[in-house]
Design a protein around this motif. Structure first.
Motif, mmCIF file in Angstrom:
data_model
loop_
_atom_site.group_PDB
_atom_site.id
_atom_site.type_symbol
_atom_site.label_atom_id
_atom_site.label_comp_id
_atom_site.label_asym_id
_atom_site.label_seq_id
_atom_site.Cartn_x
_atom_site.Cartn_y
_atom_site.Cartn_z
ATOM 1 N N MET A 1 33.235 -19.645 71.629
ATOM 2 C CA MET A 1 33.510 -20.821 72.467
ATOM 3 C C MET A 1 34.024 -20.336 73.825
ATOM 4 N N ASP A 3 34.737 -18.253 76.594
ATOM 5 C CA ASP A 3 34.505 -16.802 76.605
ATOM 6 C C ASP A 3 35.192 -16.107 75.426
ATOM 7 N N TYR A 4 35.358 -16.848 74.333
ATOM 8 C CA TYR A 4 35.977 -16.275 73.138
ATOM 9 C C TYR A 4 34.953 -16.097 72.024
ATOM 10 N N PHE A 6 34.418 -15.651 67.760
ATOM 11 C CA PHE A 6 34.939 -15.792 66.398
ATOM 12 C C PHE A 6 34.123 -14.835 65.541
ATOM 13 N N THR A 23 45.261 -8.764 75.496
ATOM 14 C CA THR A 23 45.027 -10.043 74.827
ATOM 15 C C THR A 23 45.765 -10.139 73.504
ATOM 16 N N ASP A 24 46.168 -11.368 73.177
ATOM 17 C CA ASP A 24 46.601 -11.679 71.823
ATOM 18 C C ASP A 24 45.376 -11.621 70.910
ATOM 19 N N GLU A 25 45.635 -11.571 69.588
ATOM 20 C CA GLU A 25 44.529 -11.517 68.619
ATOM 21 C C GLU A 25 44.901 -12.395 67.424
ATOM 22 N N VAL A 26 43.983 -13.256 67.032
ATOM 23 C CA VAL A 26 44.238 -14.148 65.899
ATOM 24 C C VAL A 26 43.500 -13.658 64.658
ATOM 25 N N ILE A 28 42.598 -15.055 60.857
ATOM 26 C CA ILE A 28 42.582 -16.164 59.902
ATOM 27 C C ILE A 28 41.915 -15.641 58.632
ATOM 28 N N MET A 50 47.049 -17.785 58.769
ATOM 29 C CA MET A 50 46.704 -17.123 60.019
ATOM 30 C C MET A 50 47.936 -16.563 60.697
ATOM 31 N N VAL A 52 49.122 -14.702 64.764
ATOM 32 C CA VAL A 52 48.759 -14.243 66.105
ATOM 33 C C VAL A 52 49.498 -12.939 66.363
ATOM 34 N N LEU A 70 38.554 -14.041 59.695
ATOM 35 C CA LEU A 70 37.978 -14.543 60.930
ATOM 36 C C LEU A 70 38.880 -14.088 62.076
ATOM 37 N N VAL A 72 39.699 -13.996 66.110
ATOM 38 C CA VAL A 72 39.465 -14.764 67.336
ATOM 39 C C VAL A 72 40.080 -14.002 68.501
ATOM 40 N N GLU A 73 39.247 -13.676 69.471
ATOM 41 C CA GLU A 73 39.732 -12.965 70.647
ATOM 42 C C GLU A 73 38.676 -13.054 71.735
ATOM 43 N N PRO A 74 39.044 -12.714 72.960
ATOM 44 C CA PRO A 74 38.052 -12.814 74.040
ATOM 45 C C PRO A 74 36.854 -11.908 73.782
ATOM 46 N N MET B 1 47.155 -18.596 71.025
ATOM 47 C CA MET B 1 46.941 -17.237 71.534
ATOM 48 C C MET B 1 46.515 -17.308 72.997
ATOM 49 N N ASN B 2 46.979 -16.362 73.785
ATOM 50 C CA ASN B 2 46.705 -16.422 75.219
ATOM 51 C C ASN B 2 46.954 -17.861 75.683
ATOM 52 N N TYR B 4 45.242 -20.498 74.544
ATOM 53 C CA TYR B 4 44.560 -21.379 73.589
ATOM 54 C C TYR B 4 45.518 -21.861 72.516
ATOM 55 N N PHE B 6 45.797 -23.477 68.516
ATOM 56 C CA PHE B 6 45.196 -23.707 67.207
ATOM 57 C C PHE B 6 45.974 -24.875 66.611
ATOM 58 N N ASP B 24 34.422 -25.993 75.615
ATOM 59 C CA ASP B 24 33.918 -26.067 74.254
ATOM 60 C C ASP B 24 35.086 -26.397 73.323
ATOM 61 N N VAL B 26 36.233 -25.911 69.071
ATOM 62 C CA VAL B 26 35.902 -25.366 67.756
ATOM 63 C C VAL B 26 36.568 -26.187 66.656
ATOM 64 N N MET B 50 32.638 -23.827 60.073
ATOM 65 C CA MET B 50 33.056 -24.127 61.438
ATOM 66 C C MET B 50 31.871 -24.452 62.323
ATOM 67 N N VAL B 52 30.944 -25.109 66.808
ATOM 68 C CA VAL B 52 31.393 -25.171 68.191
ATOM 69 C C VAL B 52 30.691 -26.349 68.859
#
Lengths: 95, 95
Positions: A1, A3-4, A6, A23-26, A28, A50, A52, A70, A72-74, B1-2, B4, B6, B24, B26, B50, B52
């Motif tokens: 989504m 510029d990220y 999954f 960057t942070d990193e999620v 899940i 999940m 972060v 899963l 989630v990150e840029p 995160m960053n 964003y 959730f 977008d 999700v 999931m 988008v």
């Protein structure tokens, strides 16, 4: 989504210590159990849970048995962060 | 995160038609079943599935029975998008 990305990944065994400076990193957890070691603690995540990991924080994911996660990150973030090594995966490979 | 968020939300009944002109969105279904209507189709998502919704695309989420959904989108996005109305929720309320 936007510029990220999954990314659905499987984890078994121990990953390498690394951090992502920008960057942070999620994480899940979809199935199984994932442990994430930090320098001073460890957390365990089960299905539907999940966390972060803040940018710059060293961490080492591991799982005794295969688990599905899963991420989630840029787009373009390298899986091994600032560490590199044999576990570095090619990026932007679409399956 | 960053920058964003959730957000874990419960859906039951029909939401309003709306779109998000700048982002977008999700949807990750945690439990139950979620339908998302588009102007020309409808999709159904079960646990662990999931989708988008691209920015600018009109959609209407609905669920016959209560379901739990993880929404991922930039901080500050209004839940009803460009539509507003009685289902608009306050934003950045932390629980």
């Amino acid at each position: 989504m936007n510029d990220y990305q999954f990314r659905l990944v499987k984890v078994q065994g121990e990953f390498t210590w690394h951090s992502h400076p920008d960057t942070d990193e999620v994480f899940i957890v979809i199935s199984g159990y994932l442990q994430i070691e930090f320098r001073d603690s460890v957390i365990s995540l089960g299905p539907g849970e999940m966390t972060v990991v803040p940018k710059g924080v060293e961490h080492k994911p591991r799982a005794e048995q295969e688990c599905e996660v899963l991420l989630v990150e840029p787009r373009g973030v390298v899986n091994t962060g600032d560490t590199g090594g044999g576990l570095t995966a090619e990026n932007d490979i679409w399956i």
